[in-house]
Enzyme design. Structure first.
Site, short mmCIF file in Angstrom:
data_model
loop_
_atom_site.label_atom_id
_atom_site.label_comp_id
_atom_site.label_asym_id
_atom_site.label_seq_id
_atom_site.Cartn_x
_atom_site.Cartn_y
_atom_site.Cartn_z
N SER A 37 -9.50 1.02 -4.84
CA SER A 37 -9.37 2.36 -5.41
C SER A 37 -7.90 2.64 -5.70
O SER A 37 -7.03 2.26 -4.93
CB SER A 37 -9.90 3.42 -4.43
OG SER A 37 -9.68 4.71 -4.97
N ASN A 66 -6.65 5.36 -5.38
CA ASN A 66 -6.20 6.32 -4.37
C ASN A 66 -7.23 6.36 -3.24
O ASN A 66 -8.40 6.56 -3.47
CB ASN A 66 -6.02 7.72 -4.96
CG ASN A 66 -5.19 8.60 -4.05
OD1 ASN A 66 -5.56 8.82 -2.90
ND2 ASN A 66 -4.07 9.11 -4.55
N HIS A 117 5.74 10.61 -9.12
CA HIS A 117 5.92 9.73 -7.95
C HIS A 117 7.41 9.43 -7.76
O HIS A 117 8.22 9.63 -8.65
CB HIS A 117 5.18 8.40 -8.15
CG HIS A 117 3.70 8.51 -7.95
ND1 HIS A 117 2.85 8.86 -8.97
CD2 HIS A 117 2.92 8.32 -6.85
CE1 HIS A 117 1.59 8.88 -8.50
NE2 HIS A 117 1.62 8.57 -7.22
N LYS A 147 8.48 3.58 -7.83
CA LYS A 147 7.15 3.17 -8.35
C LYS A 147 7.31 2.37 -9.64
O LYS A 147 8.07 2.75 -10.52
CB LYS A 147 6.26 4.40 -8.57
CG LYS A 147 4.84 4.02 -8.94
CD LYS A 147 3.85 5.16 -8.73
CE LYS A 147 2.45 4.80 -9.17
NZ LYS A 147 1.87 3.68 -8.42
N1 LIG Z 1 -4.55 3.21 -3.57
C1 LIG Z 1 -3.76 4.01 -2.84
O1 LIG Z 1 -4.20 4.93 -2.12
C2 LIG Z 1 -2.29 3.74 -2.88
C3 LIG Z 1 -1.81 2.70 -3.61
N2 LIG Z 1 -0.49 2.37 -3.57
C4 LIG Z 1 -0.11 1.17 -4.30
O2 LIG Z 1 0.19 0.16 -3.34
C5 LIG Z 1 1.14 -0.74 -3.89
C6 LIG Z 1 2.32 -0.89 -2.93
O3 LIG Z 1 3.01 0.33 -2.86
P1 LIG Z 1 4.29 0.49 -1.90
O4 LIG Z 1 3.92 0.18 -0.50
O5 LIG Z 1 4.90 1.80 -2.23
O6 LIG Z 1 5.22 -0.68 -2.48
P2 LIG Z 1 6.29 -1.57 -1.71
O7 LIG Z 1 7.05 -2.31 -2.78
O8 LIG Z 1 7.04 -0.74 -0.73
O9 LIG Z 1 5.40 -2.61 -0.88
C7 LIG Z 1 4.76 -3.72 -1.41
C8 LIG Z 1 5.02 -4.86 -0.45
O10 LIG Z 1 4.22 -5.99 -0.82
C9 LIG Z 1 5.07 -7.12 -0.74
N3 LIG Z 1 4.55 -8.23 -1.51
C10 LIG Z 1 4.59 -8.43 -2.84
N4 LIG Z 1 4.04 -9.62 -3.14
C11 LIG Z 1 3.66 -10.19 -1.97
C12 LIG Z 1 3.05 -11.42 -1.63
N5 LIG Z 1 2.72 -12.33 -2.54
N6 LIG Z 1 2.81 -11.69 -0.32
C13 LIG Z 1 3.13 -10.79 0.62
N7 LIG Z 1 3.72 -9.60 0.37
C14 LIG Z 1 3.98 -9.30 -0.93
C15 LIG Z 1 6.40 -6.61 -1.23
O11 LIG Z 1 7.44 -7.51 -0.93
P3 LIG Z 1 8.80 -7.48 -1.85
O12 LIG Z 1 9.42 -6.15 -1.60
O13 LIG Z 1 9.57 -8.63 -1.32
O14 LIG Z 1 8.35 -7.65 -3.25
C16 LIG Z 1 6.49 -5.28 -0.50
O15 LIG Z 1 6.98 -5.45 0.81
C17 LIG Z 1 1.48 -0.19 -5.27
O16 LIG Z 1 0.68 -0.84 -6.23
C18 LIG Z 1 1.09 1.27 -5.17
O17 LIG Z 1 0.82 1.88 -6.39
C19 LIG Z 1 0.41 3.07 -2.84
C20 LIG Z 1 0.00 4.14 -2.10
C21 LIG Z 1 -1.39 4.57 -2.06
O1 LIG Z 2 2.90 3.95 -5.69
C1 LIG Z 2 2.59 4.92 -4.97
O2 LIG Z 2 3.38 5.41 -4.15
C2 LIG Z 2 1.24 5.48 -5.09
N1 LIG Z 2 0.40 4.84 -5.84
C3 LIG Z 2 -0.96 5.18 -6.08
C4 LIG Z 2 -1.16 5.45 -7.55
O3 LIG Z 2 -0.66 4.66 -8.38
O4 LIG Z 2 -1.83 6.42 -7.89
C5 LIG Z 2 -1.48 6.24 -5.15
C6 LIG Z 2 -0.49 7.26 -4.70
O5 LIG Z 2 -0.40 8.28 -5.64
C7 LIG Z 2 0.86 6.68 -4.32
#
Ligand SMILES: NC(=O)C1=CN([C@@H]2O[C@H](COP(=O)(O)OP(=O)(O)OC[C@H]3O[C@@H](n4cnc5c(N)ncnc54)[C@H](OP(=O)(O)O)[C@@H]3O)[C@@H](O)[C@H]2O)C=CC1
Ligand SMILES: O=C(O)C1=N[C@H](C(=O)O)C[C@H](O)C1
Length: 270
Positions: A124, A126, A157, A161
């Protein structure tokens, strides 16, 4: 039943650290392993210390193959290229794969669909309860108001992002399209610049703001002639996404392989 053993991938990231904290605080689930990418400066550190909750005895490693041995599921908020690989691994291991990663291409989605023949995938844009309920309200509003009300979706955001429009904005756009019985791809206007001409009839527009530390703001506008309805969600804390992901993992445990979303988990489908 024994605790569900979860592998947190991307455990050094913003969501990864939050997931480690929430899994550690939630009864019935445990952090089985914490994975980061090769070359990450946090490899070897304890996942709990990184998450700010004190040592949990789980060091960050790069060895995801070893990590899935004995695991029940993967919590994945990383990046599209990583997520498709984790999906294939989850399929081989026949375990649950909870995907929050956004910005996946049609090709990535097809690979995730293929993996879902053997893995129980919940994906999802979100994972929060609030946004998924908002999607139900948006679908209802779009159906009731019809195409005379222009739909515009505004999201903001944090400055880090990397994808746009957000996964949530697209999820809300899909909900509006469902309410109108149209396909989002046929009506989406994902950006505007220059001499655009008037708004196409029936368009579903997207606008993106990026800045500071904003966790996630989404507003869906239904703009009619002489009145306007605005439906809004504000995420104040990433914990809501992590709690949703853990809820999805527990829901997926023992469920047959397939592709599901948070509306399935929350019982929001009729
Ligand atoms: N669906 C939801 O409810 C939500 C979705 N998201 C989504 O989640 C994703 C991550 O967001 P966020 O935490 O802010 O991003 P971050 O960049 O803080 O975290 C992503 C992490 O994944 C790591 N990573 C990337 N590739 C690999 C791999 N091959 N193996 C292991 N680790 C890996 C990154 O490492 P490195 O930094 O070294 O690249 C980083 O530490 C985004 O796509 C965001 O939009 C976020 C919040 C809520
Ligand atoms: O990257 C984020 O931080 C978030 N990503 C998700 C999105 O792309 O909608 C969910 C949330 O809004 C935070």
């Amino acid at each position: 039943m024994s605790d569900m053993k979860l592998v947190v991938v991307g455990a050094g990231g913003r969501m990864g650290r939050t997931l480690v904290r929430i899994v550690s605080e939630t009864p019935g689930v445990t952090v089985h392993a914490a994975i980061e990418r090769d070359g990450s400066p946090v490899i070897g550190e304890d996942a709990g210390i990184l998450a700010g909750i004190g040592e949990i005895g789980v060091p960050l490693t790069t060895d995801v193959l070893a990590a899935v041995v004995g695991a029940d599921g993967i919590l994945d908020f990383t990046a599209p290229a990583a997520t498709v690989e984790f999906a294939e691994l989850a399929a081989q291991a026949r375990i649950a794969h909870i995907i929050g990663t956004t910005g996946c291409s049609a090709e990535d989605e097809a690979r995730i669909d293929a993996a879902a023949r053997h893995a129980t995938v919940v994906k999802s844009g979100n994972m929060s309860v609030g946004v998924n309920l908002l999607a139900v309200l948006v679908e209802q509003a779009a159906r009731a108001l019809g195409p005379d009300f222009d739909v515009e979706i505004l999201e903001m955001h944090h400055r880090h992002k990397v994808d746009a429009p957000s996964g949530t904005a697209l999820l809300l756009g899909e909900a509006a399209a469902r309410g109108r019985d149209i396909k989002l791809d046929d009506y989406a206007v994902r950006s505007r610049d220059g001499y655009t001409g008037p708004r196409p009839q029936g368009a579903i527009g997207f606008a993106t703001l990026r800045g500071g530390s904003v966790v996630g703001d989404h507003t869906v506008y239904f703009a009619g002639a002489g009145e306007r309805l605005e439906l809004r969600h504000v995420a104040e804390d990433r914990a809501q996404f992590a709690k949703g992901a853990v809820r999805a993992a527990l829901w997926a445990r023992g469920r047959k392989p397939g592709r599901y979303d948070m509306a399935d988990v929350l019982g929001l489908k009729d």
